[in-house]
Motif scaffolding. Sequence first.
Motif, PDB file in Angstrom:
ATOM      1  N   GLU A 196       5.344   6.711  11.238  1.00 36.71           N
ATOM      2  CA  GLU A 196       5.705   5.766  10.179  1.00 36.71           C
ATOM      3  C   GLU A 196       7.190   5.405  10.256  1.00 36.71           C
ATOM      4  N   TRP A 215       4.292  11.856   0.373  1.00 37.60           N
ATOM      5  CA  TRP A 215       2.892  12.201   0.616  1.00 37.60           C
ATOM      6  C   TRP A 215       2.500  13.474  -0.117  1.00 37.60           C
ATOM      7  N   VAL A 226      -4.042  10.276   4.965  1.00 34.91           N
ATOM      8  CA  VAL A 226      -3.057   9.248   5.324  1.00 34.91           C
ATOM      9  C   VAL A 226      -3.762   7.934   5.637  1.00 34.91           C
ATOM     10  N   GLN A 227      -4.869   8.007   6.397  1.00 36.42           N
ATOM     11  CA  GLN A 227      -5.604   6.795   6.745  1.00 36.42           C
ATOM     12  C   GLN A 227      -6.163   6.118   5.497  1.00 36.42           C
ATOM     13  N   GLN A 230      -3.312   4.391   3.738  1.00 34.59           N
ATOM     14  CA  GLN A 230      -2.893   3.187   4.440  1.00 34.59           C
ATOM     15  C   GLN A 230      -3.892   2.053   4.250  1.00 34.59           C
ATOM     16  N   ARG A 231      -5.196   2.384   4.239  1.00 35.90           N
ATOM     17  CA  ARG A 231      -6.216   1.347   3.997  1.00 35.90           C
ATOM     18  C   ARG A 231      -6.060   0.765   2.591  1.00 35.90           C
ATOM     19  N   ARG A 233      -3.290   0.697   0.868  1.00 33.24           N
ATOM     20  CA  ARG A 233      -2.054  -0.075   0.847  1.00 33.24           C
ATOM     21  C   ARG A 233      -2.253  -1.442   1.502  1.00 33.24           C
ATOM     22  N   ASP A 234      -2.968  -1.464   2.646  1.00 32.33           N
ATOM     23  CA  ASP A 234      -3.223  -2.727   3.330  1.00 32.33           C
ATOM     24  C   ASP A 234      -4.086  -3.648   2.464  1.00 32.33           C
TER      25      ASP A 234
END
Length: 274
Positions: A196, A215, A226-227, A230-231, A233-234
Motif C-alpha cells: 500500500e 488496520w 484487507v481484500q 479494499q473492495r 473502499r473501491d
Amino acid sequence: MDFFAEIKAYRNWLELNPLKPNTQVLWFHLMMIANESGWKTDLSIPNSTLMARTHLSEKTLIKQRNLLVQLGRITYRSRGTQKAGIYQITPFFTGKIPVSREAKQEAKREVKQGVKVSAYLDIDPDTNQTTPQVSASAPPATNNLSDTGVPAREEVFTSIEKEFGRPLSPIELETVSDWLGQDQYAPEIILLALREAVLNHAFSFKYIDRILLSWEKQNIQTAADVQQMQRKRDHNRQNAAEPVQTPVVNQLPNNIPEIPMYNWADPDQNEGGY
C-alpha cells in the motif's frame, strides 16, 4: 538489556557528562553491534570493523575507546595482534525496563541523528575477519514461505529492503521486529501495508506504521480482511464518482401555450404595445 531504555538513560547521563561527537559515535555503534548480536556479554570486535562503521582512524578510535573505559561506559580486553579485542558494555539498567512507544520513537530519532548507519557485520570471536550478515534482529534467511505457504518472518525484512532499495538500519530492523513481536502483526499484513505504501510512493516506515495502526483499529488481521476492506473502499469510490441526476422540478406539460416575457425595464420593446 533494553536498547531504548539504555538510549534514554544515556541521553540523561550525557547532560552531566558531555562527550565529543567521535566518542558518542563509537558508543552508539558499540550499542548497535551489541543489539545485533542478541546482547552477548563479550563482544569480539576488530578495529577494522569499528573503523569502517564509525569512519574514525585507528588512532582516534583507540583514543575514544580509552575515554569510554575511563568513564566506565565500557570495558576492553586486548588479545594481542592476531585476535580481536573483547568489549563489554556497562548497562545503565539491569533487567527489563518498560518503555513507552513515544520514548522508543524519541530514542530512534536520537540514534538517527547521532550515527551514520553502515554495513552490518558478523564478527568471528576467534579471528580478525568479518563477514556481511543481516542483523540479529532479523531471523536467518531460509525461504520466503512457511510450511503453510504463508509469508515467513524473514520475507518481511527482505521485501522491505528490496522495495526501499537499500539495507535496513538497526533502528528499522528493530521497528520490524516490534511489528512482528510486540504488536503481533502477521507477516502477510505487514507485506500488504508495504505494498500500500509503495503504491502511494510513500517509502516511509512511519507511513507503513500508520497503515498497520489504522488496520488494527478496524480489526483487520488477515489478507482476506484487507481484500474485503479494499473492495468496500473501491465500491464507495465508484458510487461517489457516478454522476447524480438532478430531478426536474415542476416540469410543465407540453400543451400550455407559450407566453412572451414582459420587459419591465424597456416597455417599448414589448410586442403588442402593452
